[in-house]
Motif scaffolding. Structure first.
Motif, PDB file in Angstrom:
ATOM      1  N   ILE A  84       0.825  -1.208   0.000  1.00  0.00           N
ATOM      2  CA  ILE A  84       0.000   0.000   0.000  1.00  0.00           C
ATOM      3  C   ILE A  84       0.860   1.260   0.000  1.00  0.00           C
ATOM      4  O   ILE A  84       0.406   2.340  -0.387  1.00  0.00           O
ATOM      5  N   GLY A  85       2.130   1.131   0.371  1.00  0.00           N
ATOM      6  CA  GLY A  85       3.040   2.271   0.371  1.00  0.00           C
ATOM      7  C   GLY A  85       3.298   2.837  -1.008  1.00  0.00           C
ATOM      8  O   GLY A  85       3.878   3.929  -1.136  1.00  0.00           O
ATOM      9  N   VAL A  86       2.870   2.139  -2.055  1.00  0.00           N
ATOM     10  CA  VAL A  86       3.042   2.626  -3.422  1.00  0.00           C
ATOM     11  C   VAL A  86       2.331   3.965  -3.619  1.00  0.00           C
ATOM     12  O   VAL A  86       2.716   4.769  -4.473  1.00  0.00           O
ATOM     13  N   VAL A  87       1.313   4.221  -2.798  1.00  0.00           N
ATOM     14  CA  VAL A  87       0.554   5.470  -2.904  1.00  0.00           C
ATOM     15  C   VAL A  87       1.455   6.691  -2.726  1.00  0.00           C
ATOM     16  O   VAL A  87       1.257   7.727  -3.374  1.00  0.00           O
ATOM     17  N   LEU A  88       2.452   6.571  -1.857  1.00  0.00           N
ATOM     18  CA  LEU A  88       3.303   7.720  -1.552  1.00  0.00           C
ATOM     19  C   LEU A  88       4.087   8.203  -2.762  1.00  0.00           C
ATOM     20  O   LEU A  88       4.355   9.405  -2.888  1.00  0.00           O
ATOM     21  N   VAL A  89       4.461   7.305  -3.663  1.00  0.00           N
ATOM     22  CA  VAL A  89       5.341   7.667  -4.776  1.00  0.00           C
ATOM     23  C   VAL A  89       4.673   8.637  -5.755  1.00  0.00           C
ATOM     24  O   VAL A  89       5.211   9.727  -6.002  1.00  0.00           O
ATOM     25  N   PRO A  90       3.511   8.313  -6.346  1.00  0.00           N
ATOM     26  CA  PRO A  90       2.900   9.287  -7.269  1.00  0.00           C
ATOM     27  C   PRO A  90       2.504  10.594  -6.596  1.00  0.00           C
ATOM     28  O   PRO A  90       2.663  11.676  -7.177  1.00  0.00           O
ATOM     29  N   VAL A  91       1.991  10.501  -5.362  1.00  0.00           N
ATOM     30  CA  VAL A  91       1.602  11.720  -4.649  1.00  0.00           C
ATOM     31  C   VAL A  91       2.834  12.571  -4.350  1.00  0.00           C
ATOM     32  O   VAL A  91       2.837  13.796  -4.546  1.00  0.00           O
ATOM     33  N   GLY A  92       3.911  11.920  -3.877  1.00  0.00           N
ATOM     34  CA  GLY A  92       5.140  12.643  -3.577  1.00  0.00           C
ATOM     35  C   GLY A  92       5.733  13.300  -4.810  1.00  0.00           C
ATOM     36  O   GLY A  92       6.172  14.461  -4.763  1.00  0.00           O
TER      37      GLY A  92
ATOM     38  N   PHE B 142      -1.691  12.872   0.350  1.00  0.00           N
ATOM     39  CA  PHE B 142      -1.290  11.490   0.612  1.00  0.00           C
ATOM     40  C   PHE B 142      -2.388  10.741   1.356  1.00  0.00           C
ATOM     41  O   PHE B 142      -2.749   9.615   0.987  1.00  0.00           O
ATOM     42  N   LEU B 143      -2.924  11.342   2.413  1.00  0.00           N
ATOM     43  CA  LEU B 143      -3.933  10.662   3.228  1.00  0.00           C
ATOM     44  C   LEU B 143      -5.193  10.365   2.425  1.00  0.00           C
ATOM     45  O   LEU B 143      -5.744   9.257   2.519  1.00  0.00           O
ATOM     46  N   MET B 144      -5.665  11.319   1.635  1.00  0.00           N
ATOM     47  CA  MET B 144      -6.889  11.098   0.874  1.00  0.00           C
ATOM     48  C   MET B 144      -6.687  10.005  -0.175  1.00  0.00           C
ATOM     49  O   MET B 144      -7.558   9.145  -0.368  1.00  0.00           O
ATOM     50  N   THR B 145      -5.534  10.025  -0.853  1.00  0.00           N
ATOM     51  CA  THR B 145      -5.252   8.984  -1.846  1.00  0.00           C
ATOM     52  C   THR B 145      -5.111   7.626  -1.180  1.00  0.00           C
ATOM     53  O   THR B 145      -5.610   6.612  -1.683  1.00  0.00           O
ATOM     54  N   TYR B 146      -4.426   7.585  -0.059  1.00  0.00           N
ATOM     55  CA  TYR B 146      -4.228   6.351   0.707  1.00  0.00           C
ATOM     56  C   TYR B 146      -5.575   5.756   1.118  1.00  0.00           C
ATOM     57  O   TYR B 146      -5.826   4.556   0.949  1.00  0.00           O
ATOM     58  N   LEU B 147      -6.461   6.599   1.665  1.00  0.00           N
ATOM     59  CA  LEU B 147      -7.767   6.124   2.114  1.00  0.00           C
ATOM     60  C   LEU B 147      -8.621   5.665   0.941  1.00  0.00           C
ATOM     61  O   LEU B 147      -9.388   4.699   1.060  1.00  0.00           O
ATOM     62  N   LEU B 148      -8.503   6.345  -0.193  1.00  0.00           N
ATOM     63  CA  LEU B 148      -9.255   5.929  -1.380  1.00  0.00           C
ATOM     64  C   LEU B 148      -8.803   4.554  -1.851  1.00  0.00           C
ATOM     65  O   LEU B 148      -9.638   3.696  -2.198  1.00  0.00           O
ATOM     66  N   VAL B 149      -7.499   4.322  -1.853  1.00  0.00           N
ATOM     67  CA  VAL B 149      -6.977   3.033  -2.312  1.00  0.00           C
ATOM     68  C   VAL B 149      -7.409   1.906  -1.381  1.00  0.00           C
ATOM     69  O   VAL B 149      -7.841   0.846  -1.837  1.00  0.00           O
ATOM     70  N   ILE B 150      -7.310   2.122  -0.060  1.00  0.00           N
ATOM     71  CA  ILE B 150      -7.675   1.029   0.848  1.00  0.00           C
ATOM     72  C   ILE B 150      -9.187   0.796   0.857  1.00  0.00           C
ATOM     73  O   ILE B 150      -9.641  -0.273   1.271  1.00  0.00           O
ATOM     74  N   SER B 151      -9.967   1.778   0.407  1.00  0.00           N
ATOM     75  CA  SER B 151     -11.401   1.532   0.290  1.00  0.00           C
ATOM     76  C   SER B 151     -11.695   0.573  -0.857  1.00  0.00           C
ATOM     77  O   SER B 151     -12.742  -0.079  -0.891  1.00  0.00           O
ATOM     78  N   LEU B 152     -10.757   0.461  -1.817  1.00  0.00           N
ATOM     79  CA  LEU B 152     -10.902  -0.477  -2.933  1.00  0.00           C
ATOM     80  C   LEU B 152     -10.085  -1.744  -2.722  1.00  0.00           C
ATOM     81  O   LEU B 152     -10.113  -2.638  -3.560  1.00  0.00           O
TER      82      LEU B 152
END
Length: 226
Positions: free
Chosen positions: A53-61, A184-194
């Motif tokens: 799930i840490g992959v989210v940080l890369v595009p957002v960062g 980051f938080l909003m993208t992270y939460l969106l991904v874990i909702s899926l």
């Protein structure tokens, strides 16, 4: 509880804090050093190597760094250097058959996702979204959630769901500022909702970020009421 077990949750949380700290430093005082930018990209990949799930940080960062510095090439190269070996390993084992279940569990992530994710995407999203809202309140305000046990089930459920919505709404309102943490938080939460797994263990590592948003919103509300 998760700190007492040999699990990836707490190391993942630590790597998130360090990576976000480094990214924020680059935004505030951009470094032109290619070596530093490469190492920053490599650090951004570390949460992903700890938990997928840490992959989210890369595009957002990368999006935030590009917005503020316009220098992302060496950051991208650093991230790829850290992520590609594991991505290739996972791709090799995608849809693997005949291997022991332990090997498949730790390598065939895409297979798991296609098996459980696409089959009932709507139900997964709804249940995970409700779980995220619920856990955002009960994990951040453990004492209050225990105190609400004396109330009726209806009042308790409504109260917890309303409290759980507060940090999500507050984070959403901060998105327009273009800051790293809310995006980051909003993208992270969106991904874990899926994600086709219950979100409890995904929320625990970001509690140090969710709780302040919840308390900030409550403080602002009380200030208006007073």
């Amino acid at each position: 509880h998760l700190s007492t077990l040999t699990l990836s949750d707490i190391p993942f949380g630590l790597l998130l804090v360090l990576s976000l700290w480094a990214l924020d430093g680059q935004v505030r005082a951009p470094s032109k050093s290619r070596c530093y930018q490469f190492l920053l990209g490599l650090m951004m990949a570390l949460p992903f190597l700890c938990r997928t799930i840490g992959v989210v940080l890369v595009p957002v960062g990368l999006m935030i760094v590009y917005r503020y510095t316009r220098r992302v090439l060496w950051v991208v190269l650093g991230s790829l250097a850290g992520m590609l070996p594991w991505i290739l390993w996972v791709m090799i084992h995608f849809g693997s058959k005949g291997k022991d279940t332990v090997t498949l569990y730790y390598t065939d992530y895409l297979g798991w996702w296609f098996l459980f994710g696409f089959a009932s995407m709507g139900r997964v999203f709804l249940l995970n979204l409700l779980a995220i809202i619920w856990r955002s309140a009960t994990l951040c305000l453990e004492g209050l959630s225990q105190a609400l046990l004396s109330l009726s089930v209806t009042i308790r459920v409504i109260s917890i769901l309303l409290l759980g919505l507060i940090p999500l709404i507050t984070i959403g309102r901060h998105l327009r500022r273009g800051q790293l943490l809310p995006w980051f938080l909003m993208t992270y939460l969106l991904v874990i909702s899926l994600w086709p797994w219950p979100p409890y263990r995904f929320i625990v590592p970001i509690l140090p970020f969710l709780a302040p948003y919840l308390l900030l919103a409550i403080r602002m509300l009380l200030k208006r009421l007073s």
